[in-house]
Design a protein around this motif. Structure first.
Motif, mmCIF file in Angstrom:
data_model
loop_
_atom_site.group_PDB
_atom_site.id
_atom_site.type_symbol
_atom_site.label_atom_id
_atom_site.label_comp_id
_atom_site.label_asym_id
_atom_site.label_seq_id
_atom_site.Cartn_x
_atom_site.Cartn_y
_atom_site.Cartn_z
ATOM 1 N N ALA A 1 4.900 -3.531 -4.429
ATOM 2 C CA ALA A 1 5.213 -2.276 -3.890
ATOM 3 C C ALA A 1 6.122 -1.344 -4.987
ATOM 4 C CB ALA A 1 6.372 -2.723 -2.880
ATOM 5 N N ASN A 2 6.827 -2.278 -6.111
ATOM 6 C CA ASN A 2 7.467 -1.444 -7.344
ATOM 7 C C ASN A 2 6.341 -1.015 -8.004
ATOM 8 O OD1 ASN A 2 8.289 -1.826 -10.186
ATOM 9 N ND2 ASN A 2 10.198 -1.236 -8.850
ATOM 10 N N ILE B 1 -7.098 -4.142 -6.237
ATOM 11 C CA ILE B 1 -6.503 -2.948 -5.901
ATOM 12 C C ILE B 1 -7.768 -2.080 -5.596
ATOM 13 C CG2 ILE B 1 -5.488 -1.128 -6.902
ATOM 14 C CD1 ILE B 1 -4.419 -2.959 -9.376
ATOM 15 N N THR B 2 -7.549 -1.455 -4.279
ATOM 16 C CA THR B 2 -8.654 -0.550 -3.992
ATOM 17 C C THR B 2 -8.287 0.920 -3.678
ATOM 18 O OG1 THR B 2 -7.850 -1.401 -1.368
ATOM 19 C CG2 THR B 2 -9.620 -2.679 -2.453
ATOM 20 N N LEU B 3 -8.952 1.816 -3.743
ATOM 21 C CA LEU B 3 -8.624 3.199 -3.436
ATOM 22 C C LEU B 3 -9.409 3.564 -2.678
ATOM 23 C CD1 LEU B 3 -8.647 3.942 -7.432
ATOM 24 C CD2 LEU B 3 -6.786 3.140 -6.175
ATOM 25 N N LEU C 1 -5.203 6.687 -0.944
ATOM 26 C CA LEU C 1 -4.397 5.453 -0.533
ATOM 27 C C LEU C 1 -4.789 4.350 -1.474
ATOM 28 C CD1 LEU C 1 -2.786 4.304 1.792
ATOM 29 C CD2 LEU C 1 -4.880 3.812 2.979
ATOM 30 N N VAL C 2 -3.703 3.668 -2.110
ATOM 31 C CA VAL C 2 -3.846 2.554 -2.895
ATOM 32 C C VAL C 2 -3.527 1.321 -2.247
ATOM 33 C CG1 VAL C 2 -3.289 1.486 -5.189
ATOM 34 C CG2 VAL C 2 -3.245 4.338 -4.690
ATOM 35 N N LYS C 3 -4.246 0.319 -2.135
ATOM 36 C CA LYS C 3 -3.810 -1.145 -1.570
ATOM 37 C C LYS C 3 -3.937 -1.893 -2.409
ATOM 38 C CE LYS C 3 -6.100 0.502 2.837
ATOM 39 N NZ LYS C 3 -7.126 0.085 3.837
ATOM 40 N N VAL C 4 -2.766 -2.842 -2.626
ATOM 41 C CA VAL C 4 -2.966 -4.036 -3.504
ATOM 42 C C VAL C 4 -2.819 -5.165 -2.798
ATOM 43 C CG1 VAL C 4 -1.854 -5.163 -5.494
ATOM 44 C CG2 VAL C 4 -1.730 -2.532 -5.397
ATOM 45 N N LEU D 1 0.821 -1.034 0.140
ATOM 46 C CA LEU D 1 -0.144 0.108 0.058
ATOM 47 C C LEU D 1 0.820 1.217 0.167
ATOM 48 C CD1 LEU D 1 -1.433 0.962 3.215
ATOM 49 C CD2 LEU D 1 -0.147 -1.210 3.191
ATOM 50 N N LEU D 2 0.400 2.281 -0.466
ATOM 51 C CA LEU D 2 1.147 3.388 -0.631
ATOM 52 C C LEU D 2 -0.022 4.501 -0.751
ATOM 53 C CD1 LEU D 2 4.053 4.526 -0.609
ATOM 54 C CD2 LEU D 2 3.891 4.370 -3.417
#
Length: 147
Positions: free
Chosen positions: A119-120, A82-84, A93-96, A8-9
């Motif tokens: 993460a990349n 992938i959630t936003l 916030l993007v979660k994969v 996530l980032l």
């Protein structure tokens, strides 16, 4: 037990911009893939190519909820989600997560590699969407298959 890779980032762009950056192949080819047969849309099957590999990757079972969720399969054993989430400061916030493989030694290695890979993906997307930097360019040239 089912293994899951996660990353996530936070990206300093509004959710609409980040969503478009994921579903639009013209944008995604600037930071992740080299080619796509189309836009990520519910019900579509796509083909992705990466600059480092000669292989084509079928993207199936695509489901998209505008500005909230993108889900697909590119490995028959796993599902990518992938959630936003819109944050108060016009960032996202993007979660994969990618899960589905059974617990064993080979799949533990997969989970570690894919966590790093996602993460990349997020770091490259952040660099491109926020600053126009092509962070992935040349980063994996060492992985090219010799012909």
């Amino acid at each position: 037990m089912v293994l899951e890779s996660k990353a996530l980032l936070q990206i300093q762009k509004p959710i609409a911009t980040v969503f478009e950056g994921i579903v639009n192949p013209e944008i995604m080819t600037q930071y992740f893939i080299s080619e796509s047969s189309g836009r990520l849309e519910t019900g579509k099957t796509l083909i992705w190519k990466f600059p480092e590999f000669p292989d084509q990757f079928p993207i199936t079972n695509v489901r998209v909820e505008k500005e909230h969720l993108i889900t697909f399969v590119w490995d028959p054993e796993t599902v990518v989600n992938i959630t936003l989430e819109a944050l108060p400061n016009q960032s996202t916030l993007v979660k994969v997560s990618e899960k589905g493989k059974a617990l064993n030694d080979a799949n533990i290695e997969w989970a570690l590699q894919n966590t790093g890979g996602w993460a990349n993906f997020l770091a490259c997307m952040k660099a491109y969407l926020e600053y126009g930097v092509h962070l992935r360019k040349g980063a994996f040239d060492f992985m090219r298959t010799k012909v």
